[in-house]
Design an enzyme around this catalytic site. Structure first.
Site, short mmCIF file in Angstrom:
data_model
loop_
_atom_site.label_atom_id
_atom_site.label_comp_id
_atom_site.label_asym_id
_atom_site.label_seq_id
_atom_site.Cartn_x
_atom_site.Cartn_y
_atom_site.Cartn_z
N ASP A 75 0.82 -1.05 -0.14
CA ASP A 75 0.03 0.04 -0.05
C ASP A 75 0.62 1.54 -0.13
O ASP A 75 1.86 1.18 0.25
CB ASP A 75 -0.91 0.02 1.41
CG ASP A 75 -1.96 -1.00 1.07
OD1 ASP A 75 -2.09 -1.88 0.40
OD2 ASP A 75 -3.11 -0.85 2.06
N HIS A 119 -6.02 2.97 -3.81
CA HIS A 119 -5.84 3.44 -2.43
C HIS A 119 -6.28 4.77 -1.98
O HIS A 119 -5.92 5.27 -1.04
CB HIS A 119 -4.42 2.76 -2.08
CG HIS A 119 -4.23 2.74 -0.45
ND1 HIS A 119 -5.26 2.18 0.11
CD2 HIS A 119 -3.21 3.10 0.40
CE1 HIS A 119 -5.01 2.21 1.70
NE2 HIS A 119 -3.69 2.76 1.78
N HIS A 160 -5.01 9.14 0.69
CA HIS A 160 -5.29 8.31 2.02
C HIS A 160 -6.08 9.19 2.83
O HIS A 160 -6.12 9.03 4.19
CB HIS A 160 -3.83 8.47 2.72
CG HIS A 160 -3.81 7.09 3.36
ND1 HIS A 160 -3.97 6.70 4.59
CD2 HIS A 160 -3.36 5.82 2.77
CE1 HIS A 160 -3.89 5.63 4.94
NE2 HIS A 160 -3.45 4.93 3.81
N HIS A 194 3.62 -2.17 3.26
CA HIS A 194 4.00 -1.00 2.58
C HIS A 194 5.35 -1.08 1.85
O HIS A 194 6.28 -1.29 2.53
CB HIS A 194 3.81 -0.12 3.43
CG HIS A 194 2.44 0.03 4.08
ND1 HIS A 194 2.39 -0.63 4.96
CD2 HIS A 194 1.26 0.79 4.15
CE1 HIS A 194 0.86 -0.47 5.61
NE2 HIS A 194 0.45 0.56 4.86
#
Ligand code: NI
Length: 556
Positions: A369, A419, A423, A510
Site C-alpha cells: 500500500d 488506495h 489517503h 507497504h
C-alpha cells in the site's frame, strides 16, 4: 486395462463395420454387410496402399538422449501433509496447455484424497519446508516407480499412502512443446498401486493443446483402430474364408460408451524421426473387434514382432497413411518430429499473468500500500526474481510522482489497485468527495499504465455502504497485518508475514518503508518455501470479485 462394454454388442458392431471398411477401400478381405446407411468410413489415400502399416516391437519410453533446452517456464510444486508430492511446469502464454496440465494433476489429487478419506483443500506446509525450487526434475518421469517414491525431491516423506507426480518437458521444436506427467501411487507399505503416464502437446502457433489421445482425430477413433488393424494384421494374417461377417447383421451402431472405451484403450502415440506414428493400444480392442480367428491373427502378428499380444499391440503407421486419422495438432507434431528445429522460445509472459488455480495450489496475495515510492523498483525486481506477483494499492498523489513505476508494476504481471488520492478516511467524506478520491486515482493509474483498477483498498480499512456504492469496485482488506509501518525489526516483520499464512490470505505491507523493502526477499522466499504461490488479488478470487462488497481473504 480398460474394461470394455458389452462384448456381444461390440462384436456385432465391429464385424459389420470392419466389413464395410474392407469394401470401401477395395481391399475386399471381408464381404459386405447390408443396411448401415449411417456409417461412412473414411477413405484411405490411394498412395497409401503401397505404404506399409506394420506391427513393430513396442518401444518403451526412455529418457530422450538430449532433453530440450527450454528456459522461462513457470515451475509448479504441490506438497501436502497427506502424502501428495507433485511437480509440473507451465508454459507462460499458453493458457490452454497449462489448464490441461493443472486439470490432469488436480483430477489425480482429488481421486487420491477421496481414496484416503481427505476432503482436499490447498494448504501451506510448515515453515522451513524448502519448497521454493519447483518444476520438473530432468529425467525423473522416466525413472522406475519405486525410485520416484524413494526420492525426497519427488515424493512425500511419510510412510503412509503416497501420490507422486513427476514431470519432464521432453520435446520442444519450433512452436511445438510436450510435457510428460507420471503419476505413481503407493500403499502404506510402499508397494506401487498405480503407475500412469500422460503426455501433453501444445502448438504455440495455432494455440492448440491436447494430450496423446487428442493427437488422433476424435470424431471417430474407433475407425482409426479398425483401419490400422486391417492394414497391420488382417491383410497379412486372416484367411478370407474365415471371415466372420454374417449377412443380414444390421446392428452397426457404435455407442458413445464404446467410442470412449476404445479411446481409453490407446496407451501411447509416439513419433519416429521420419514422421511415422507408433500407436500402442490394448489388445482387448483388437480381440473384441474381431472373430476368434482374427484374434489368433492378432496374436500371430504380435508374436512375429516379438510383442506380448496378451497386453498391447504396437503398430507403425507411415505418416502418409496416418495423416487423415490425426488431428491438426497430431499432424503438426508428426511433421515437427520429421523436421526438428530449435525451440521457438518461451513467450515472455510474467508469472502473475500465467494460469493459476488457487483451488489446487495454495495461494496468498501479498499487497503493498501507499506507493509507489522510491524503492518500488527494488520490490519489483525481487518479485520477478522469485517468479511471483503482488498487488499494489496506489495513492493518486504517488502515482503522479512515479508513473514509470506504475507501468512497470503492470508489466511485471502485478495488479494495480486503488488506495484513494491522498489517503483520506472515506467514512468521513460525502458521496461527491468519495467519488473524487476514487475517480481521480483511477484516472491517474489508467493514464500511467493504460489499465483501470478493478479493486479498492480504503485507507485504514475504513468503509461504509456509501463508500462501497460510490466506488463501484470491491473493497479488498486483509487477513494478515504485518504492521510494518511500526518498524518492528526485520526478524519480527518476516515472521509476522510468513508464519501465520494460510491459503487464501491477503497480506498487508507497504513498499514505502525501507525496512519492509529490505525484508521482502526473505518474506517471499519464506512464503514460497511453505509452498505458496504468490499471486494477485484477481487470481486469488479467480477473476474479479463481485463489486459492492468487502473481502478480507479468500476461502477454499
Ligand atoms: Ni494506506
Amino acid at each position: 486395462m480398460t474394461s470394455l462394454p458389452n462384448r456381444k454388442t461390440l462384436l456385432r458392431a465391429a464385424t459389420a463395420t470392419t466389413a464395410v471398411f474392407g469394401l470401401a477401400v477395395g481391399l475386399g478381405a471381408c464381404s459386405a454387410s447390408s443396411g448401415d446407411a449411417g456409417y461412412h468410413p473414411q477413405s484411405v489415400p490411394a498412395e497409401a496402399k503401397g505404404a506399409e502399416v506394420t506391427v513393430v516391437p513396442a518401444v518403451a519410453p526412455t529418457t530422450p538422449a538430449q532433453m530440450p533446452d527450454v528456459s522461462g517456464l513457470l515451475g509448479q510444486r504441490l506438497v501436502t501433509p497427506d502424502g501428495i508430492a507433485a511437480r509440473w511446469t507451465y508454459l507462460p502464454g499458453d493458457e490452454e496447455f497449462n489448464r490441461q496440465l493443472a486439470e490432469a494433476v488436480k483430477a489425480k489429487v482429488l481421486d487420491f484424497s477421496a481414496a484416503i478419506g481427505v476432503d482436499y483443500k490447498p494448504q501451506g506446509m510448515p515453515v522451513g519446508s524448502n519448497l521454493q525450487e519447483r518444476g520438473c526434475v530432468s529425467g525423473s518421469s522416466y525413472l522406475e516407480a519405486d525410485k520416484i517414491l524413494a526420492d525426497p525431491a519427488l515424493s512425500a516423506a511419510s510412510g503412509d499412502q503416497k501420490l507422486s507426480v513427476a514431470c519432464d518437458v521432453f520435446y520442444a521444436s519450433g512452436p511445438v512443446l510436450a510435457q510428460r506427467l507420471r503419476f505413481v501411487t503407493a500403499d502404506g507399505g510402499g508397494a506401487v498401486t498405480g503407475d500412469e503416464t500422460r503426455e501433453f502437446y501444445t502448438d504455440l502457433e495455432s494455440g492448440a493443446a491436447a494430450d496423446t489421445k487428442g493427437l488422433l482425430k476424435v470424431d471417430d477413433p474407433a475407425e482409426l483402430y479398425r483401419t490400422f488393424w486391417h492394414f497391420a494384421v488382417e491383410e497379412k494374417y486372416v484367411d478370407e474364408k474365415d471371415s466372420p461377417v454374417t449377412d443380414g447383421d444390421t446392428d452397426t451402431t457404435i455407442s458413445d460408451d464404446l467410442m470412449q472405451a476404445l479411446l481409453n484403450d490407446v496407451q501411447a502415440v509416439q513419433f519416429t524421426d521420419s514422421g511415422d506414428v507408433l500407436v500402442t493400444a490394448g489388445t482387448d480392442y483388437f480381440r473384441a473387434f474381431n472373430s476368434e480367428s482374427e484374434a489368433e491373427a492378432t496374436q500371430s502378428a504380435a508374436q512375429a514382432a516379438g510383442q506380448d499380444a496378451n497386453d498391447t499391440l504396437t503398430i507403425k503407421i507411415p505418416l502418409e497413411i496416418a495423416s487423415p486419422y490425426l488431428s491438426d495438432l497430431g499432424v503438426k507434431v508428426a511433421q515437427s518430429y520429421a523436421t526438428p528445429t530449435a525451440w521457438a522460445g518461451t513467450p515472455a509472459v510474467p508469472p502473475g499473468n500465467v494460469y493459476t488455480d488457487c483451488s489446487l495450489t495454495p495461494c496468498v496475495a501479498v499487497t503493498f500500500d501507499d506507493g509507489p515510492g522510491p524503492q518500488t523498483p527494488e520490490v519489483l525486481d525481487i518479485l520477478a526474481k522469485n517468479q511471483s506477483a503482488a498487488t499494489f494499492f496506489l495513492l493518486g498523489i504517488q502515482v503522479q510522482q512515479y508513473p514509470d513505476s506504475v507501468k512497470k508494476e503492470l508489466e511485471g504481471g502485478n495488479e494495480l489497485g486503488n488506495h484513494t488520492w491522498d489517503h483520506k478516511d472515506l467514512t468521513t467524506l460525502n458521496a461527491d468527495q468519495v467519488h473524487q478520491e476514487v475517480e481521480d486515482t483511477n484516472k491517474a493509474i489508467e493514464d500511467a499504465s493504460g489499465q483501470r483498477p478493478t479493486v479498492l483498498r480504503p485507507p485504514y480499512g475504513a468503509w461504509n455502504e456509501q463508500a462501497l456504492t460510490v466506488a463501484g469496485i470491491p473493497a479488498i482488506l486483509w487477513s494478515i497485518d504485518t504492521e510494518d509501518w511500526k518498524i518492528p525489526g526485520t526478524e519480527k516483520l518476516i515472521a509476522s508475514a510468513v508464519d501465520p499464512a494460510v491459503a487464501g490470505d491477503i497480506i498487508l505491507m507497504h513498499d514505502i518503508h525501507p525496512e519492509t523493502v529490505a525484508a521482502v526477499p526473505q518474506i517471499i522466499e519464506g512464503l514460497r518455501g511453505r509452498g505458496f504461490v504468490l499471486t494477485t488479488i484477481s487470481n486469488l478470487f479467480k477473476g474479479d470479485p463481485p463489486s459492492d462488497d468487502v473481502y478480507y481473504r479468500q476461502y477454499y
